[in-house]
Design a protein around this motif. Sequence first.
Motif, PDB file in Angstrom:
ATOM      1  N   LEU A 156       0.833  -1.210   0.000  1.00 31.34           N
ATOM      2  CA  LEU A 156       0.000   0.000   0.000  1.00 31.34           C
ATOM      3  C   LEU A 156       0.862   1.252   0.000  1.00 31.34           C
ATOM      4  CD1 LEU A 156      -2.750  -1.107   2.560  1.00 31.34           C
ATOM      5  CD2 LEU A 156      -3.014  -0.829   0.091  1.00 31.34           C
ATOM      6  N   LEU A 157       1.980   1.208   0.731  1.00 32.31           N
ATOM      7  CA  LEU A 157       2.871   2.372   0.768  1.00 32.31           C
ATOM      8  C   LEU A 157       3.529   2.586  -0.588  1.00 32.31           C
ATOM      9  CD1 LEU A 157       4.498   1.875   4.272  1.00 32.31           C
ATOM     10  CD2 LEU A 157       3.089   3.806   3.564  1.00 32.31           C
ATOM     11  N   GLU A 158       3.908   1.495  -1.228  1.00 31.11           N
ATOM     12  CA  GLU A 158       4.496   1.592  -2.578  1.00 31.11           C
ATOM     13  C   GLU A 158       3.511   2.230  -3.536  1.00 31.11           C
ATOM     14  OE1 GLU A 158       6.340  -1.656  -4.797  1.00 31.11           O
ATOM     15  OE2 GLU A 158       7.009  -2.473  -2.866  1.00 31.11           O
ATOM     16  N   LYS A 159       2.279   1.781  -3.415  1.00 30.22           N
ATOM     17  CA  LYS A 159       1.229   2.293  -4.298  1.00 30.22           C
ATOM     18  C   LYS A 159       1.050   3.791  -4.078  1.00 30.22           C
ATOM     19  CE  LYS A 159      -3.671   1.549  -5.222  1.00 30.22           C
ATOM     20  NZ  LYS A 159      -4.886   0.844  -4.836  1.00 30.22           N
ATOM     21  N   THR A 189      -3.671   5.892  -8.868  1.00 33.19           N
ATOM     22  CA  THR A 189      -5.075   6.078  -8.506  1.00 33.19           C
ATOM     23  C   THR A 189      -5.784   4.765  -8.710  1.00 33.19           C
ATOM     24  OG1 THR A 189      -5.512   6.795 -10.743  1.00 33.19           O
ATOM     25  CG2 THR A 189      -5.086   8.493  -9.100  1.00 33.19           C
ATOM     26  N   ARG A 190      -6.914   4.600  -8.027  1.00 34.37           N
ATOM     27  CA  ARG A 190      -7.705   3.363  -8.159  1.00 34.37           C
ATOM     28  C   ARG A 190      -8.235   3.240  -9.566  1.00 34.37           C
ATOM     29  NH1 ARG A 190      -9.032   0.842  -3.346  1.00 34.37           N
ATOM     30  NH2 ARG A 190      -8.695   2.156  -1.556  1.00 34.37           N
ATOM     31  N   GLY A 191      -8.184   2.073 -10.101  1.00 38.55           N
ATOM     32  CA  GLY A 191      -8.679   1.781 -11.455  1.00 38.55           C
ATOM     33  C   GLY A 191     -10.191   1.652 -11.484  1.00 38.55           C
TER      34      GLY A 191
END
Lengths: 393, 138
Positions: B127-130, B136-138
């Motif tokens: 989650l931190l990498e993201k 952004t959420r797809g």
Amino acid sequence: MKLACVVHRYGSDIAGGSEAHCRQIAHRLAAHHDVTVLTTCARDHVTWRNEYAAGESMDGRVRVLRFPVARERSLMRFRDATDAALAREATDADEEQWFRENGPDTPALLAHLQQSGQSYELVLFWAFRYAEVFFGVPLVASRAILVPTAEDDRIVRMPLSARLFEQAAGFIFLTPEEQTLVARQLDEPLAPSCVVGAGLDAPPPPSTTDLTSLGIKPPFFLYLGRVDPNKGCEGLLRHFARFAAERSHVPQLVLAGPENMPIADAPWLKRLGFVDEAVRDALLTQATALVVPSRYESLSLVLLEGWNRRLPAIVNRACEVLDGQVRRADGGLSYADYDEFAHSLGYLLDHPDVARQLGQQGFDYVERWYRWPTVLETIEQFLQQVRHRADVM
Amino acid sequence: MREIGDDVRRARQKRLLARGASSEYQDLAVYERVERALNRALAARESGVLLLPELFEDAADVRLTEQLRVTSHRPLLGPLIVFVKRRIILPLTRTLFEYCQDNFRRQQQVNEVLMACIEELALENALLEKQARGETRG
């Protein structure tokens, strides 16, 4: 309606949660229905030794049919069967053997269900883990209502337990957590069900029994029931010993119930063993809080009895049933580790007004959901619903 | 009750620091974040929804064998061997067996907790990498 209630033991002198639950409900249903209890001649749930006479008798308005147990339980065979049923490579035969060895082995009761089961409009079965339920439900499946009294243990998670649950026409659960637990074992949606818990009468006037003669003086915390490692009592005593060592003013911990484990004496510990009703009532009335450390409960009648006397509770959060009840009632505190245990005890000692409020909230919860008229109304409506569904199908 | 939870958290933080725990715990926000992550791991372990056990070649290798199953592969002498194991050897060694069984159960619990903690850390890391990549959420 003509109803049958199937339970492994029955009698006014039988101490057991599911047995008492069955008897109380059978008696109250008998006010308006034709109720027959189908049970065994056993009094002792370890040996299943026949002690009551076989045959028909009356218990108030309830007709009781007792059937003899064919063989006493062999603890050695039961242990072997448990090892086999819970092993990684357990088969259906292993699990079925577990139910046989758990007993009670009552072929005559099963024969009665086979021959006369259809004469009852509905057949209610108590406590899924016993042989007369496991082998009896399939004989009258379309009219079988199961009161599982299930706990979150390895037996409820056996595949054959799920197959038993699949066969019942309906369920009466003690808590929403039990309902969820059983539903989780199934691939298909659960059959019709209701959640009723147990009925409680309004409490008697507060007991005036003098506890100081027993060496008890407030403030004290109360544990009520069998003192057993399976009830979380080892953890309770460890936590309380540490709590006592960290405090300058140490309240007492009172254990009231038969002891099934070795216990080291301590200055803060009061062991009463089995207590009579008057002392029990006085303990529930005068304690600071009731502690329920068990990880495995299907309802915890003692929790409801404490709330019935406005006694707040401190419960083990690892038990979803206890945690759920305390949250719904807002009638106490829960702990997950020693720190929370110690802080909960300390908080209630230091804030008696909050303790009283929590106890009152517990009482209000019991008034709202656990009085007999409410419980019976729910059961009656549910039985009518299941019977109508069975007629239609 | 929230104030008990806060009191417990502060008391535990203080006690751990007094014993020499990581100085990072002096930051209450860091301490609370760690506690939340570990509690999530414990909850996941109890509900049996971990990914890590599924990635083992053989799921059976993940669990300790807590129950003893007495068997024999010998065709003729097998039943006699099982009888001797079950009725003579096992009763004589029952105390030792139950001692081991209790410890196996505890070890199983510790194993599950550790797997849950590893998985929780892997999840947080993902989650931190993201977040760092600003996806952004797809």
